[in-house]
Design a protein around this motif. Structure first.
Motif, mmCIF file in Angstrom:
data_model
loop_
_atom_site.group_PDB
_atom_site.id
_atom_site.type_symbol
_atom_site.label_atom_id
_atom_site.label_comp_id
_atom_site.label_asym_id
_atom_site.label_seq_id
_atom_site.Cartn_x
_atom_site.Cartn_y
_atom_site.Cartn_z
ATOM 1 N N UNK A 89 0.664 -1.446 -0.053
ATOM 2 C CA UNK A 89 -0.109 -0.050 0.062
ATOM 3 C C UNK A 89 0.831 1.352 0.182
ATOM 4 N N UNK A 90 1.971 1.263 -0.722
ATOM 5 C CA UNK A 90 2.880 2.305 -0.715
ATOM 6 C C UNK A 90 2.328 3.050 -1.981
ATOM 7 N N UNK A 91 2.520 4.358 -1.969
ATOM 8 C CA UNK A 91 2.174 5.405 -3.194
ATOM 9 C C UNK A 91 3.403 5.710 -3.699
ATOM 10 N N UNK A 92 3.345 6.050 -5.111
ATOM 11 C CA UNK A 92 4.420 6.523 -6.013
ATOM 12 C C UNK A 92 4.394 8.057 -5.969
ATOM 13 N N UNK A 93 5.332 8.562 -5.975
ATOM 14 C CA UNK A 93 5.467 10.037 -6.075
ATOM 15 C C UNK A 93 6.924 10.429 -6.714
ATOM 16 N N UNK A 105 4.684 5.262 1.997
ATOM 17 C CA UNK A 105 3.693 4.378 2.877
ATOM 18 C C UNK A 105 3.753 4.663 4.205
ATOM 19 N N UNK A 106 3.014 4.013 5.178
ATOM 20 C CA UNK A 106 2.752 4.048 6.689
ATOM 21 C C UNK A 106 3.159 2.879 7.460
ATOM 22 N N UNK A 107 4.146 3.339 8.136
ATOM 23 C CA UNK A 107 4.790 2.260 9.029
ATOM 24 C C UNK A 107 3.982 1.793 10.103
ATOM 25 N N UNK A 108 3.814 0.540 10.465
ATOM 26 C CA UNK A 108 2.845 0.153 11.406
ATOM 27 C C UNK A 108 3.611 -0.516 12.512
ATOM 28 N N UNK A 109 2.994 -0.296 13.853
ATOM 29 C CA UNK A 109 3.629 -0.795 15.075
ATOM 30 C C UNK A 109 3.483 -2.260 15.224
ATOM 31 N N UNK A 110 4.520 -2.867 15.870
ATOM 32 C CA UNK A 110 4.661 -4.220 16.218
ATOM 33 C C UNK A 110 4.322 -4.593 17.584
#
Length: 208
Positions: A89-93, A105-110
C-alpha cells in the motif's frame, strides 16, 4: 570463678560482634557492586527506548546482471519493485532528486516489539528491586521489602511509548541505471533500514 567467667564473656562479646559485622560487610559488598552494575545499565535501556520507532536511514546499492549478460531489462526490474511496494500500500511520487522515484507508505507498530520492550523494562526494574531488597529488607519507612518492586508497574509505559512512535510515514527513494556496455544494472535504494532489508528479501536483490 563467677567474676572470671563473667569477665571472659564480656571480652568475648565484642570480638564476636566484630566478626559478625565483618561478615555482613563482606556479604553486602558484592550486592552493592551488583547494584551499581544494574544501575549502570539503565542509560542503555533508556537509549534503546528513545531509538524505538525512529527511522534509521541507509543507502544500499544492488548490482545485477545487465541485458548483455542475461539479466532482466530495467523495465522488468522497475515493475517488480513497483509491484512489491504496491502490495504494501505504498504510493508513488516524484522525487526532488532527478533520476529517482519515491515510494511513500505508513509504518505500522509491532505488538511483539512493544511486548519485548515492556519485558526489558520489567526485568530491569525487577533486578534492581531484588538487589535493593537484599540490602534493605525493611524497605523505606518500614513499608516492607516488596515496595522496592513498585516501579515494575511502570514497565507497560515502555510499550506505550514505542506504540506512539511506531506509526509514522515511511519514504523510500530508488534509482535504476544500466552501464554503457549493458553488462551491469545498478539499483540504489535510500530509506529506513528495516524497509530496505525487507525489499531485498522480497525482491531478492543481491548486494555486492
Amino acid at each position: 570463678r563467677r567474676s572470671g567467667l563473667g569477665y571472659g564473656r564480656v571480652l568475648g562479646t565484642p570480638r564476636h560482634a566484630e566478626t559478625e559485622i565483618a561478615g555482613v560487610m563482606n556479604t553486602q559488598t558484592p550486592l552493592y557492586s551488583t547494584l551499581l552494575l544494574a544501575v549502570a545499565t539503565l542509560p542503555g535501556v533508556v537509549s534503546t527506548l528513545q531509538r524505538t520507532g525512529q527511522a534509521k536511514f541507509i543507502e544500499k546499492t544492488y548490482m545485477m546482471p545487465g541485458t548483455a549478460t542475461g539479466g532482466l531489462e530495467m523495465r522488468s526490474i522497475a515493475g517488480g519493485v513497483t509491484a512489491y511496494f504496491r502490495s504494501l500500500n505504498y504510493k508513488i511520487e516524484d522525487s526532488s532528486q532527478k533520476g529517482r522515484i519515491r515510494f511513500i507508505g505508513n509504518m505500522q507498530g509491532s505488538i511483539s516489539q512493544a511486548s519485548f520492550l515492556t519485558l526489558v523494562v520489567l526485568g530491569c526494574f525487577a533486578a534492581v528491586g531484588i538487589i535493593v531488597q537484599s540490602l534493605f529488607p525493611e524497605g523505606p519507612f518500614g513499608l516492607g521489602p516488596n515496595v522496592w518492586f513498585a516501579p515494575c508497574v511502570f514497565s507497560p509505559w515502555a510499550g506505550w511509548y514505542y506504540w506512539g512512535r511506531a506509526f509514522r510515514r515511511d519514504i523510500v527513494e530508488l534509482s535504476l541505471e544500466m552501464s554503457d556496455d549493458l553488462a551491469t544494472t545498478t539499483l540504489c535504494a535510500l530509506g529506513d533500514q528495516e524497509t530496505i532489508e525487507a525489499l531485498q528479501k522480497g525482491v531478492r536483490f543481491q548486494s555486492p
